[in-house]
Enzyme design. Structure first.
Site, PDB file in Angstrom:
ATOM      1  N   ASN A  88      50.267 -71.192  33.859  1.00  0.00           N
ATOM      2  CA  ASN A  88      48.850 -71.404  34.209  1.00  0.00           C
ATOM      3  C   ASN A  88      48.326 -73.170  34.843  1.00  0.00           C
ATOM      4  O   ASN A  88      47.901 -74.061  33.426  1.00  0.00           O
ATOM      5  CB  ASN A  88      48.418 -70.618  32.953  1.00  0.00           C
ATOM      6  CG  ASN A  88      46.299 -71.176  32.889  1.00  0.00           C
ATOM      7  OD1 ASN A  88      45.512 -71.730  33.218  1.00  0.00           O
ATOM      8  ND2 ASN A  88      45.839 -71.256  31.540  1.00  0.00           N
ATOM      9  N   ARG A 118      48.344 -67.388  36.096  1.00  0.00           N
ATOM     10  CA  ARG A 118      47.184 -66.845  36.240  1.00  0.00           C
ATOM     11  C   ARG A 118      46.443 -67.756  37.605  1.00  0.00           C
ATOM     12  O   ARG A 118      46.554 -68.779  38.307  1.00  0.00           O
ATOM     13  CB  ARG A 118      46.541 -67.977  35.007  1.00  0.00           C
ATOM     14  CG  ARG A 118      45.344 -67.551  34.440  1.00  0.00           C
ATOM     15  CD  ARG A 118      44.713 -68.586  34.475  1.00  0.00           C
ATOM     16  NE  ARG A 118      43.219 -68.734  33.950  1.00  0.00           N
ATOM     17  CZ  ARG A 118      42.279 -69.438  33.910  1.00  0.00           C
ATOM     18  NH1 ARG A 118      43.022 -70.636  33.538  1.00  0.00           N
ATOM     19  NH2 ARG A 118      40.601 -69.200  33.895  1.00  0.00           N
ATOM     20  N   HIS A 137      37.658 -64.824  33.403  1.00  0.00           N
ATOM     21  CA  HIS A 137      38.130 -64.077  32.014  1.00  0.00           C
ATOM     22  C   HIS A 137      38.621 -62.801  32.076  1.00  0.00           C
ATOM     23  O   HIS A 137      39.155 -61.626  30.831  1.00  0.00           O
ATOM     24  CB  HIS A 137      37.642 -64.222  30.724  1.00  0.00           C
ATOM     25  CG  HIS A 137      37.148 -65.714  30.159  1.00  0.00           C
ATOM     26  ND1 HIS A 137      35.665 -66.309  29.763  1.00  0.00           N
ATOM     27  CD2 HIS A 137      37.494 -66.667  30.669  1.00  0.00           C
ATOM     28  CE1 HIS A 137      35.791 -67.181  29.847  1.00  0.00           C
ATOM     29  NE2 HIS A 137      36.528 -67.366  29.927  1.00  0.00           N
ATOM     30  N   ARG A 150      29.012 -76.481  30.102  1.00  0.00           N
ATOM     31  CA  ARG A 150      28.291 -75.904  31.229  1.00  0.00           C
ATOM     32  C   ARG A 150      27.271 -75.123  30.758  1.00  0.00           C
ATOM     33  O   ARG A 150      26.954 -74.604  29.279  1.00  0.00           O
ATOM     34  CB  ARG A 150      29.310 -75.065  31.705  1.00  0.00           C
ATOM     35  CG  ARG A 150      30.409 -75.583  32.450  1.00  0.00           C
ATOM     36  CD  ARG A 150      31.298 -73.883  32.883  1.00  0.00           C
ATOM     37  NE  ARG A 150      32.326 -74.272  32.616  1.00  0.00           N
ATOM     38  CZ  ARG A 150      33.845 -73.318  32.749  1.00  0.00           C
ATOM     39  NH1 ARG A 150      33.186 -71.460  32.695  1.00  0.00           N
ATOM     40  NH2 ARG A 150      35.217 -73.811  31.896  1.00  0.00           N
ATOM     41  N   GLU A 207      46.222 -64.597  26.264  1.00  0.00           N
ATOM     42  CA  GLU A 207      45.964 -64.380  27.820  1.00  0.00           C
ATOM     43  C   GLU A 207      47.567 -64.335  28.665  1.00  0.00           C
ATOM     44  O   GLU A 207      47.807 -63.336  29.457  1.00  0.00           O
ATOM     45  CB  GLU A 207      45.246 -64.948  28.638  1.00  0.00           C
ATOM     46  CG  GLU A 207      43.593 -65.113  28.167  1.00  0.00           C
ATOM     47  CD  GLU A 207      42.740 -66.292  28.806  1.00  0.00           C
ATOM     48  OE1 GLU A 207      42.098 -67.396  28.139  1.00  0.00           O
ATOM     49  OE2 GLU A 207      41.921 -65.743  29.644  1.00  0.00           O
TER      50      GLU A 207
END
Ligand code: ADP
Length: 404
Positions: free
Chosen positions: A9, A90, A179, A240, A383
């Site tokens: 990742n 990923r 996601h 964010r 994940e």
């Protein structure tokens, strides 16, 4: 065939990895390289519960990946390349091109490159990870698993922005959502916990980590999600802003003379919990809130209220709801947030059980009351395991196709 998969990742300045059995999910080793390209970086490698850490400059992704492989050589387990079924990567943005994970070849690299304008922070790092891994493991199949793929099933009325046709048709301006690997993993686990077939299960899943998003999932397929063209839209996140009036860019430009880049940067990196309270870490925010810091109280309230609004919106989108599922560091570990976002919704059939909600645990569990029409579940996401699982499935089906 072995089920051993190395998952990579690659973020904008970091690389995380895990070597695991894609069938059982059991990890043999994991690690990370942080602050790639900066003066000093941190390398960590964990094997058999023991962490080996090192501080030194890491020049680039190639250096990061070579160093990580060096850690396997030094501390184990040995990665004998013949025993690897795949390297799973990923990749953040697959645009509207990828509904499934895919085997990496030269052409795919070009396509991911073409998608860089849609994810300028993430896709270049993912590409670099792919290129370097192909050099270092030339004989091992590499699989790209896209964060956007799971949301490919969204209907047009959910992914379409009401903007001019040329933007939509020529420039890919639409909702993509992110996601995805987390949603795939969590919705399967949630259905298991409910004792229902995924195909007959409607869920609102709240992935609340540093980045945060919500998704409405009908029968295992995404029908709406809160992140949009980019991972900026939707819920309040660590740094964010999430949703805001799209006229704010123009207003700030005209009134303060800020450039588009300056506004973008502020909305990505200086907003969210950080902009509201001075801290982006939710645990720290809760400590400040407990000490009655007014900014932290407001930040918590804005965050929780946004989550609550999305639960209501997605409940309406689905019509019938079997469970609200929380995951990510905040979703899994903050009973206060779960209470603030979900209490008072008894008329919607959502009833938390205070004792279950407060109990700290690491496993997937129910935190709603026995009589709650809609279950509330906490399901830790994984994940890396999902990427490994999907990568292995791609390699196995390619092998079978070759055999036929
Ligand atoms: P990422 O999105 O980077 O994978 P995580 O899913 O690990 O991140 O979520 C990180 C967030 O979860 C941080 O804001 C962290 O403070 C929060 N978090 C972790 N543990 C707790 C806890 N016990 N209570 C409240 N928040 C927590």
């Amino acid at each position: 065939m072995t089920a051993r998969v190395l998952v990579l990742n690659a973020g904008s300045s970091s690389l995380k990895y895990r070597l695991l059995d894609a069938e059982s999910g059991v990890a043999e080793a994991s690690g990370s390289v942080e602050r790639i390209g900066e003066e000093s970086g941190t390398l960590k490698h964990t094997v058999e519960g023991q962490e080996h850490a090192q501080e030194r400059r890491v020049a680039d992704f190639e250096d990061a990946l070579r160093s990580s492989l060096g850690a396997f050589d030094r501390h184990g387990p040995p990665i004998d390349r013949d025993t690897l079924a795949a390297v799973g990567h990923r990749v953040v943005h697959g645009g509207d091109l990828f509904a499934e994970p895919v085997l990496v070849d030269e052409r795919l690299l070009g396509t991911i490159e073409d998608l860089v304008p849609l994810a300028p922070l993430h896709n270049p790092a993912n590409l670099e990870g792919l290129r370097v891994a192909r050099q270092l493991f030339p004989d091992v199949p590499q699989v790209a698993v896209f964060d956007t793929a799971f949301h490919h099933t969204m209907p047009a009325h959910a992914y379409t922005y009401a903007v001019p046709a040329a933007w939509r048709e020529e420039h890919g301006i639409r909702r993509y959502g992110f996601h995805g690997t987390s949603y795939a993993f969590v919705s399967r686990r949630a259905a298991e916990l409910l004792g229902r077939a995924v195909e007959n299960t409607n869920l609102v899943v709240l992935h609340l980590g540093n980045g945060a998003s919500a998704a409405a999932i009908r029968g295992g397929r995404s029908v709406d999600t809160s992140m949009g063209l980019t991972p900026l839209e939707g819920l309040v996140m660590g740094t964010r802003s999430g949703d805001l009036d799209p006229a704010i860019h123009g207003h700030l430009h005209r009134e303060l003379g800020l450039s588009l880049e300056e506004v973008d940067r502020a909305l990505y990196r200086e907003s969210g919990l950080l902009g509201l309270s001075g801290v982006n870490d939710f645990r720290e925010l809760e400590q400040r809130r407990a000490a009655e810091d007014a900014d932290a109280e407001l930040a918590f309230d804005v965050y929780a209220y946004r989550v609550r609004k999305y639960v209501g919106a997605y409940y309406a989108a689905l019509g019938e709801l079997h469970a609200v599922v929380l995951t990510g560091g905040v979703g899994q570990h903050s009973p206060q947030l779960r209470t603030a976002a979900l209490s008072g919704l008894e008329r919607l059939g959502i009833v938390l059980d205070p004792a279950r909600n407060e109990a700290e645990a690491r496993h997937a569990r129910t935190v709603s009351a026995d009589g709650s029409d809609v279950a509330v579940l906490v399901v830790p996401t994984d994940e890396e395991w999902e990427i490994a699982r999907q990568a292995l499935a791609v390699v196995r089906s390619a092998t079978e196709r070759r055999r036929d």
